[in-house]
Design a protein around this motif. Structure first.
Motif, short mmCIF file in Angstrom:
data_model
loop_
_atom_site.label_atom_id
_atom_site.label_comp_id
_atom_site.label_asym_id
_atom_site.label_seq_id
_atom_site.Cartn_x
_atom_site.Cartn_y
_atom_site.Cartn_z
N TYR A 294 0.83 -1.20 0.00
CA TYR A 294 0.00 0.00 0.00
C TYR A 294 0.86 1.25 0.00
O TYR A 294 0.53 2.25 -0.65
N HIS A 295 1.99 1.18 0.71
CA HIS A 295 2.92 2.31 0.72
C HIS A 295 3.44 2.58 -0.70
O HIS A 295 3.51 3.74 -1.14
N ALA A 296 3.79 1.53 -1.41
CA ALA A 296 4.30 1.68 -2.77
C ALA A 296 3.22 2.24 -3.70
O ALA A 296 3.49 3.10 -4.54
N ALA A 297 1.99 1.75 -3.55
CA ALA A 297 0.90 2.25 -4.39
C ALA A 297 0.64 3.73 -4.14
O ALA A 297 0.44 4.52 -5.08
N GLN A 298 0.66 4.12 -2.88
CA GLN A 298 0.48 5.54 -2.54
C GLN A 298 1.60 6.39 -3.14
O GLN A 298 1.38 7.48 -3.64
N GLY A 299 2.82 5.87 -3.09
CA GLY A 299 3.94 6.60 -3.65
C GLY A 299 3.83 6.78 -5.14
O GLY A 299 4.25 7.82 -5.68
N LEU A 300 3.26 5.80 -5.82
CA LEU A 300 3.05 5.90 -7.27
C LEU A 300 1.78 6.67 -7.62
O LEU A 300 1.52 6.90 -8.80
N GLN A 301 0.99 7.01 -6.60
CA GLN A 301 -0.28 7.72 -6.80
C GLN A 301 -1.17 6.98 -7.80
O GLN A 301 -1.78 7.58 -8.69
N THR A 302 -1.22 5.66 -7.62
CA THR A 302 -1.95 4.78 -8.54
C THR A 302 -2.70 3.74 -7.71
O THR A 302 -2.12 3.14 -6.82
N PRO A 303 -3.99 3.50 -8.00
CA PRO A 303 -4.71 2.44 -7.28
C PRO A 303 -4.02 1.09 -7.48
O PRO A 303 -3.49 0.81 -8.57
N PRO A 304 -4.01 0.24 -6.46
CA PRO A 304 -3.34 -1.05 -6.59
C PRO A 304 -3.79 -1.87 -7.80
O PRO A 304 -2.95 -2.53 -8.44
N GLU A 305 -5.08 -1.82 -8.13
CA GLU A 305 -5.57 -2.64 -9.23
C GLU A 305 -5.01 -2.20 -10.59
O GLU A 305 -5.07 -2.96 -11.56
N ASN A 306 -4.45 -1.01 -10.66
CA ASN A 306 -3.86 -0.50 -11.91
C ASN A 306 -2.33 -0.62 -11.92
O ASN A 306 -1.69 -0.05 -12.81
N ILE B 202 4.56 -12.31 -4.53
CA ILE B 202 3.52 -12.20 -5.55
C ILE B 202 2.15 -12.42 -4.92
O ILE B 202 1.20 -11.67 -5.18
N ALA B 203 2.03 -13.43 -4.07
CA ALA B 203 0.76 -13.70 -3.41
C ALA B 203 0.31 -12.51 -2.58
O ALA B 203 -0.88 -12.15 -2.57
N ALA B 204 1.23 -11.87 -1.88
CA ALA B 204 0.89 -10.71 -1.07
C ALA B 204 0.46 -9.52 -1.92
O ALA B 204 -0.44 -8.77 -1.56
N ALA B 205 1.12 -9.34 -3.07
CA ALA B 205 0.73 -8.26 -3.98
C ALA B 205 -0.68 -8.48 -4.51
O ALA B 205 -1.49 -7.54 -4.59
N LEU B 206 -0.99 -9.71 -4.88
CA LEU B 206 -2.34 -10.03 -5.34
C LEU B 206 -3.37 -9.77 -4.24
O LEU B 206 -4.45 -9.23 -4.50
N ALA B 207 -3.03 -10.13 -3.02
CA ALA B 207 -3.93 -9.90 -1.89
C ALA B 207 -4.15 -8.41 -1.65
O ALA B 207 -5.23 -8.00 -1.18
N ALA B 208 -3.15 -7.60 -1.99
CA ALA B 208 -3.27 -6.15 -1.84
C ALA B 208 -4.03 -5.51 -3.00
O ALA B 208 -4.25 -4.30 -2.99
N GLY B 209 -4.41 -6.32 -3.98
CA GLY B 209 -5.21 -5.81 -5.09
C GLY B 209 -4.43 -5.52 -6.35
O GLY B 209 -5.02 -5.07 -7.35
N MET B 210 -3.12 -5.76 -6.34
CA MET B 210 -2.32 -5.50 -7.53
C MET B 210 -2.42 -6.64 -8.53
O MET B 210 -2.82 -7.75 -8.18
#
Length: 220
Positions: free
Chosen positions: A152-164, A175-183
């Motif tokens: 979530y920290h990385a997504a906020q830094g990129l100013q992009t929703p995790p699903e994008n 990879i499993a954790a990223a998928l769980a975070a919505g990426m």
């Protein structure tokens, strides 16, 4: 799938190549330890070092203590340098693709489990690291993959929703954790296998950005 609007990269074994065996041999020589002892102590404390629970000095002195040795200041400095060298080999085809993404204006980020001294050493060595729009270094946020908060920290830094966000990492648990975070996520092994997976997911356009851009500009 939602459109990809940013790409997030692990450093080790994605942007970088395999660890340098000559640098590992230097660490063995510096410490005088056996392969078994150095492997044991290096990896026993590595996650805490990556996460920022240990800094370079406490990591190496803890590892040395576990192996029954004491380090001189010169040995410590040499180990930090050799450890940086160990992870300094590069993955040219992935770095070439990063450059294509950046020229096309697609945000790029690094999300890496990396300790303090190694971040400093690699950034001093590789100027291309500064070209990324955002960096999430585990030691700096006192979190490490696969903890959910670091994604979530990385997504906020990129100013992009995790699903994008498309995330690339070589480890299945990350990879499993990223998928769980919505990426969206791809486990990286080799570059041909990565490109094949991109084709299978219909993400070819991200591999052909320069050709597409040239065509739009009337150059092709």
């Amino acid at each position: 799938m939602p459109p990809i609007k940013a790409v997030l990269f692990d450093y080790g074994m994605v942007l970088s190549g395999p660890p340098d065996p000559a640098a590992w041999q230097r660490m063995l020589s510096i410490t005088g330890l056996s392969e078994e002892l150095l492997q044991r102590e290096y990896w026993a404390h590595r996650h805490a070092y990556d996460r920022g629970d240990l800094n370079a000095e406490s990591f190496w002195h803890t590892a040395a203590s576990g192996a029954g040795i004491l380090l001189t200041p010169q040995q410590f400095a040499s180990l930090v340098a050799a450890d940086t060298e160990f992870w300094s080999t590069l993955n040219p085809p992935m770095l070439a693709w990063v450059a294509q993404l950046q020229r096309a204006g697609i945000p790029t980020g690094i999300l890496s489990n990396m300790p303090d001294a190694m971040e400093a050493g690699l950034r001093a060595r590789h100027a291309w690291i500064e070209s990324f729009d955002h960096h999430t270094w585990s030691h700096a946020v006192n979190l490490a993959k696969p903890e959910p908060e670091i994604y979530y920290h990385a997504a906020q830094g990129l100013q992009t929703p995790p699903e994008n966000i498309l995330f690339l990492d070589d480890r299945s648990e990350n990879i499993a954790a990223a998928l769980a975070a919505g990426m969206q996520a791809i486990q990286y092994s080799t570059h041909p296998a990565f490109e094949q997976e991109m084709h299978a997911r219909g993400l070819d356009y991200l591999l052909q950005l320069e050709r597409n851009t040239a065509s739009q500009n009337g150059k092709l």
